[in-house]
Design a protein around this motif. Structure first.
Motif, PDB file in Angstrom:
ATOM      1  N   ALA A 120       0.887  -1.173   0.019  1.00 25.95           N
ATOM      2  CA  ALA A 120      -0.054  -0.041   0.133  1.00 25.95           C
ATOM      3  C   ALA A 120       0.858   1.252   0.122  1.00 25.95           C
ATOM      4  CB  ALA A 120      -1.093   0.043   1.151  1.00 25.95           C
ATOM      5  N   LEU A 121       1.920   1.245   0.857  1.00 30.44           N
ATOM      6  CA  LEU A 121       2.827   2.500   0.920  1.00 30.44           C
ATOM      7  C   LEU A 121       3.410   2.679  -0.401  1.00 30.44           C
ATOM      8  CD1 LEU A 121       3.832   4.692   2.687  1.00 30.44           C
ATOM      9  CD2 LEU A 121       5.626   3.118   3.591  1.00 30.44           C
ATOM     10  N   SER A 122       3.984   1.348  -1.042  1.00 33.51           N
ATOM     11  CA  SER A 122       4.884   1.607  -2.460  1.00 33.51           C
ATOM     12  C   SER A 122       3.705   2.385  -3.428  1.00 33.51           C
ATOM     13  CB  SER A 122       5.061   0.347  -2.527  1.00 33.51           C
ATOM     14  OG  SER A 122       6.085   0.008  -1.959  1.00 33.51           O
ATOM     15  N   GLU A 123       2.426   1.815  -3.414  1.00 35.03           N
ATOM     16  CA  GLU A 123       1.581   2.560  -4.397  1.00 35.03           C
ATOM     17  C   GLU A 123       1.187   3.637  -3.989  1.00 35.03           C
ATOM     18  OE1 GLU A 123      -1.355   2.744  -7.539  1.00 35.03           O
ATOM     19  OE2 GLU A 123       0.413   1.161  -7.011  1.00 35.03           O
ATOM     20  N   ILE A 124       1.040   4.237  -2.785  1.00 36.06           N
ATOM     21  CA  ILE A 124       0.802   5.571  -2.585  1.00 36.06           C
ATOM     22  C   ILE A 124       1.833   6.547  -2.859  1.00 36.06           C
ATOM     23  CG2 ILE A 124       0.590   7.187  -0.494  1.00 36.06           C
ATOM     24  CD1 ILE A 124      -0.974   4.666   0.943  1.00 36.06           C
ATOM     25  N   MET A 125       3.132   5.826  -2.418  1.00 36.06           N
ATOM     26  CA  MET A 125       4.283   6.851  -2.766  1.00 36.06           C
ATOM     27  C   MET A 125       4.489   6.900  -4.299  1.00 36.06           C
ATOM     28  SD  MET A 125       6.801   6.256   0.358  1.00 36.06           S
ATOM     29  CE  MET A 125       7.706   7.257   0.203  1.00 36.06           C
ATOM     30  N   ARG A 126       4.350   6.010  -5.138  1.00 37.78           N
ATOM     31  CA  ARG A 126       4.547   6.050  -6.688  1.00 37.78           C
ATOM     32  C   ARG A 126       3.277   7.045  -7.161  1.00 37.78           C
ATOM     33  NH1 ARG A 126       5.143   0.397  -5.864  1.00 37.78           N
ATOM     34  NH2 ARG A 126       7.452   0.050  -6.588  1.00 37.78           N
ATOM     35  N   THR A 127       2.060   6.895  -6.601  1.00 36.20           N
ATOM     36  CA  THR A 127       1.157   7.791  -7.072  1.00 36.20           C
ATOM     37  C   THR A 127       1.492   9.123  -7.025  1.00 36.20           C
ATOM     38  OG1 THR A 127      -0.607   6.081  -6.703  1.00 36.20           O
ATOM     39  CG2 THR A 127      -1.549   8.352  -6.768  1.00 36.20           C
ATOM     40  N   MET A 128       2.030   9.420  -5.725  1.00 35.32           N
ATOM     41  CA  MET A 128       2.377  10.897  -5.357  1.00 35.32           C
ATOM     42  C   MET A 128       3.623  11.228  -6.217  1.00 35.32           C
ATOM     43  SD  MET A 128       2.159  10.759  -1.441  1.00 35.32           S
ATOM     44  CE  MET A 128       2.809  12.363  -1.158  1.00 35.32           C
ATOM     45  N   SER A 129       4.162  10.606  -6.885  1.00 34.07           N
ATOM     46  CA  SER A 129       5.334  10.718  -8.047  1.00 34.07           C
ATOM     47  C   SER A 129       6.980  10.537  -7.355  1.00 34.07           C
ATOM     48  CB  SER A 129       5.341  11.903  -8.710  1.00 34.07           C
ATOM     49  OG  SER A 129       4.192  11.936  -9.550  1.00 34.07           O
TER      50      SER A 129
END
Length: 178
Positions: A120-129
């Motif tokens: 989840a954290l990886s996805e959130i951080m990638r989404t944030m660029s």
């Protein structure tokens, strides 16, 4: 000097994630400095109405620190198969800013059981660029340990070398981008 900003997703006084980041700071290789963030518990709950001129000082300080950092290191527990609310709140304060855009980031882990939060954290951080550095994974198992036990584990030669190598790899990745 490479400035790395470390955020623990835990507010616990005896947090394994915070202990891991503190040990990373103590074992940072030459040419790198790891600064620990201690304001997670003081951040107000994110509200888009409070951005811009109304950004609270605690949030502004976080945004400035992330913006100024050459890279971000995050260590996060898993609560109910997810990212703790305090850490998600901190990330929410960065969403509409440029602080995270193309910012190198590395996740480190104090528990082998945090698989859902990691994803989840990886996805959130990638989404944030954020640009996630995943070449050198660092996991030092501290789950269920008390502070003296954590210190004993984190000060072994093997783990000190692993921490230094992880930060060195992350730093080299950052330097290669510039």
């Amino acid at each position: 000097m490479l400035n790395l900003f470390a955020i623990s997703g835990s507010l616990r006084a005896a947090s394994t994630n915070s202990a891991l980041l503190a040990a990373l700071a103590q074992n940072a290789p030459a040419g790198s400095r790891v600064t620990l963030y201690d304001g997670l518990g003081r951040l107000p709950i994110f509200n888009p109405d409070d951005e811009g001129e109304r950004t609270p000082p605690e949030a502004a300080a976080l945004i400035e620190a992330v913006t100024a950092a050459d890279g971000v290191i995050v260590s996060c527990p898993e609560y109910a198969h997810g990212v703790p609310g305090g850490l998600k709140n901190a990330l929410d304060w960065l969403v509409s800013r440029d602080a995270a855009v193309a910012k190198p980031a590395m996740l480190v882990h104090a528990s082998p059981r945090s698989l859902y939060a990691r994803a989840a954290l990886s996805e959130i951080m990638r989404t944030m660029s954020f640009v996630l550095f995943e070449e050198t994974a660092l996991e030092i198992v501290l789950i269920g340990k008390k502070p003296p036990e954590m210190e004993a584990i984190l000060t072994t030669a093997e783990n000190r070398l692993a921490m230094r190598a992880a930060v060195q790899g992350f730093a080299a990745s950052i330097r290669s981008r510039t």
